[in-house]
Design an enzyme around this catalytic site. Structure first.
Site, PDB file in Angstrom:
ATOM      1  N   PRO A  96      50.316  35.855  40.365  1.00 21.61           N
ATOM      2  CA  PRO A  96      49.649  37.109  40.718  1.00 21.61           C
ATOM      3  C   PRO A  96      49.992  38.244  39.745  1.00 21.61           C
ATOM      4  O   PRO A  96      51.147  38.391  39.331  1.00 21.61           O
ATOM      5  CB  PRO A  96      50.182  37.430  42.113  1.00 21.61           C
ATOM      6  N   HIS A  97      48.963  39.009  39.401  1.00 16.22           N
ATOM      7  CA  HIS A  97      49.125  40.190  38.559  1.00 16.22           C
ATOM      8  C   HIS A  97      47.948  41.109  38.831  1.00 16.22           C
ATOM      9  O   HIS A  97      47.046  40.759  39.576  1.00 16.22           O
ATOM     10  CB  HIS A  97      49.228  39.800  37.086  1.00 16.22           C
ATOM     11  N   SER A  98      47.934  42.272  38.227  1.00 17.70           N
ATOM     12  CA  SER A  98      46.904  43.254  38.558  1.00 17.70           C
ATOM     13  C   SER A  98      45.690  43.175  37.642  1.00 17.70           C
ATOM     14  O   SER A  98      45.681  42.464  36.641  1.00 17.70           O
ATOM     15  CB  SER A  98      47.483  44.669  38.484  1.00 17.70           C
TER      16      SER A  98
END
Length: 153
Positions: free
Chosen positions: A66-68
């Protein structure tokens, strides 16, 4: 990964036995862990959810990264990783189950290098399996190092 030894992943950023209702709950917990270690502001967490809505962060072997979104980068204070080991695998969609999340916070375009290094390490099925079985933060950090560096940690 080479930078992990230089402080991208600290032992306090590794959590074991987390419970998540679904992938979005797991992503939220990853974001909150990044907030707790001071790598991002709270505004980064919704941007991680947006990324997951746009494209799955599942990379295979029971692992998600997960990352933005690009818009969320303004909420990053420093480069960091956080690892969330789930007590029970979570359905990540399309029949894919995730039991380990490696969340990324990175300034600028640095996340691309980090993603590439993580994917290279985790493409080794044996290493991914060891990561799922790891019981200490030190072991997780060692397993996320490239093969040549892992023996030195």
């Amino acid at each position: 990964m080479s930078d992990t030894a230089d402080g991208l992943l600290a032992e306090r950023a590794v959590r074991f036995g987390a419970r998540a209702a679904d992938r979005y709950d797991a992503v939220r917990q990853c974001g909150e862990l990044l907030v707790a270690i001071g790598a991002v502001t709270e505004d980064y967490v919704p941007a991680m959810r947006e990324r997951e809505d746009e494209i799955s962060t599942y990379i295979g072997a029971g692992v998600a990264i997960p990352h933005s979104t690009a818009a969320g980068k303004k909420y990053v204070r420093r480069d960091a990783l956080a690892v969330l080991r789930l007590a029970e695998p979570v359905d990540w969609g399309e029949g894919q189950e995730v039991s380990t999340c490696v969340a990324i916070a990175a300034l600028g375009d640095r996340h691309l290098d980090i993603l590439a290094e993580l994917a290279e390490v985790l493409m080794d099925p044996e290493r991914a399996e060891q990561l799922h079985r790891a019981t200490t933060a030190h072991e997780v950090i060692r397993l996320l190092q490239p093969a040549g560096e892992a023996e030195n940690v």
